[in-house]
Motif scaffolding. Structure first.
Motif, mmCIF file in Angstrom:
data_model
loop_
_atom_site.group_PDB
_atom_site.id
_atom_site.type_symbol
_atom_site.label_atom_id
_atom_site.label_comp_id
_atom_site.label_asym_id
_atom_site.label_seq_id
_atom_site.Cartn_x
_atom_site.Cartn_y
_atom_site.Cartn_z
ATOM 1 N N ASN A 45 22.903 41.504 -44.600
ATOM 2 C CA ASN A 45 22.212 42.802 -44.619
ATOM 3 C C ASN A 45 22.877 43.805 -43.679
ATOM 4 N N LYS A 46 23.302 43.356 -42.498
ATOM 5 C CA LYS A 46 23.980 44.240 -41.555
ATOM 6 C C LYS A 46 25.303 44.725 -42.134
ATOM 7 N N LEU A 47 26.055 43.815 -42.744
ATOM 8 C CA LEU A 47 27.333 44.191 -43.355
ATOM 9 C C LEU A 47 27.117 45.243 -44.439
ATOM 10 N N ALA A 48 26.134 45.016 -45.294
ATOM 11 C CA ALA A 48 25.839 45.964 -46.369
ATOM 12 C C ALA A 48 25.438 47.323 -45.801
ATOM 13 N N ASP A 49 24.619 47.330 -44.766
ATOM 14 C CA ASP A 49 24.180 48.583 -44.148
ATOM 15 C C ASP A 49 25.360 49.350 -43.554
ATOM 16 N N VAL A 50 26.196 48.665 -42.809
ATOM 17 C CA VAL A 50 27.337 49.306 -42.164
ATOM 18 C C VAL A 50 28.329 49.838 -43.197
ATOM 19 N N LEU A 51 28.502 49.106 -44.283
ATOM 20 C CA LEU A 51 29.450 49.514 -45.322
ATOM 21 C C LEU A 51 28.821 50.438 -46.369
ATOM 22 N N CYS A 52 27.532 50.738 -46.202
ATOM 23 C CA CYS A 52 26.809 51.660 -47.103
ATOM 24 C C CYS A 52 26.850 51.206 -48.559
ATOM 25 N N VAL A 53 26.632 49.923 -48.768
ATOM 26 C CA VAL A 53 26.564 49.359 -50.117
ATOM 27 C C VAL A 53 25.357 48.434 -50.187
ATOM 28 N N SER A 54 24.982 48.057 -51.396
ATOM 29 C CA SER A 54 23.897 47.089 -51.548
ATOM 30 C C SER A 54 24.453 45.685 -51.312
ATOM 31 N N VAL A 55 23.578 44.765 -51.022
ATOM 32 C CA VAL A 55 23.983 43.365 -50.871
ATOM 33 C C VAL A 55 24.589 42.870 -52.179
ATOM 34 N N ASP A 56 23.990 43.273 -53.303
ATOM 35 C CA ASP A 56 24.532 42.873 -54.606
ATOM 36 C C ASP A 56 25.971 43.340 -54.776
ATOM 37 N N GLU A 57 26.236 44.585 -54.428
ATOM 38 C CA GLU A 57 27.605 45.104 -54.554
ATOM 39 C C GLU A 57 28.548 44.364 -53.620
ATOM 40 N N LEU A 58 28.099 44.109 -52.401
ATOM 41 C CA LEU A 58 28.919 43.402 -51.427
ATOM 42 C C LEU A 58 29.294 42.012 -51.919
ATOM 43 N N MET A 59 28.371 41.401 -52.643
ATOM 44 C CA MET A 59 28.616 40.053 -53.152
ATOM 45 C C MET A 59 29.338 40.054 -54.498
ATOM 46 N N GLY A 60 29.623 41.251 -55.024
ATOM 47 C CA GLY A 60 30.347 41.350 -56.274
ATOM 48 C C GLY A 60 29.507 41.150 -57.506
#
Length: 66
Positions: A45-60
């Motif tokens: 969640n922190k990674l997604a917040d910092v990168l301004c993306v959803s968790v789904d997008e971060l996970m591909g």
């Protein structure tokens, strides 16, 4: 998490910069990007917040947008 590297690089961030913003080590970011380790829910969640993306997008994950 191949997508993590891709998104981080698009934002012109180094692994060290991202690690600092999320409160992790650069080694942890490297391990995530190389698929040697996977972040827990809090870190994800922190990674997604910092990168301004959803968790789904971060996970591909593909999302269905109507």
């Amino acid at each position: 998490m191949k997508k993590l590297r891709e998104i981080r690089q698009k934002m012109c961030m180094t692994q060290a910069m991202l690690a600092d913003k999320v409160g992790l080590t650069r080694q942890a970011i490297t391990a995530y990007e190389n698929g040697n380790n996977f972040p827990g829910e809090r870190e994800l969640n922190k990674l997604a917040d910092v990168l301004c993306v959803s968790v789904d997008e971060l996970m591909g994950r593909k999302t269905n947008e109507n």
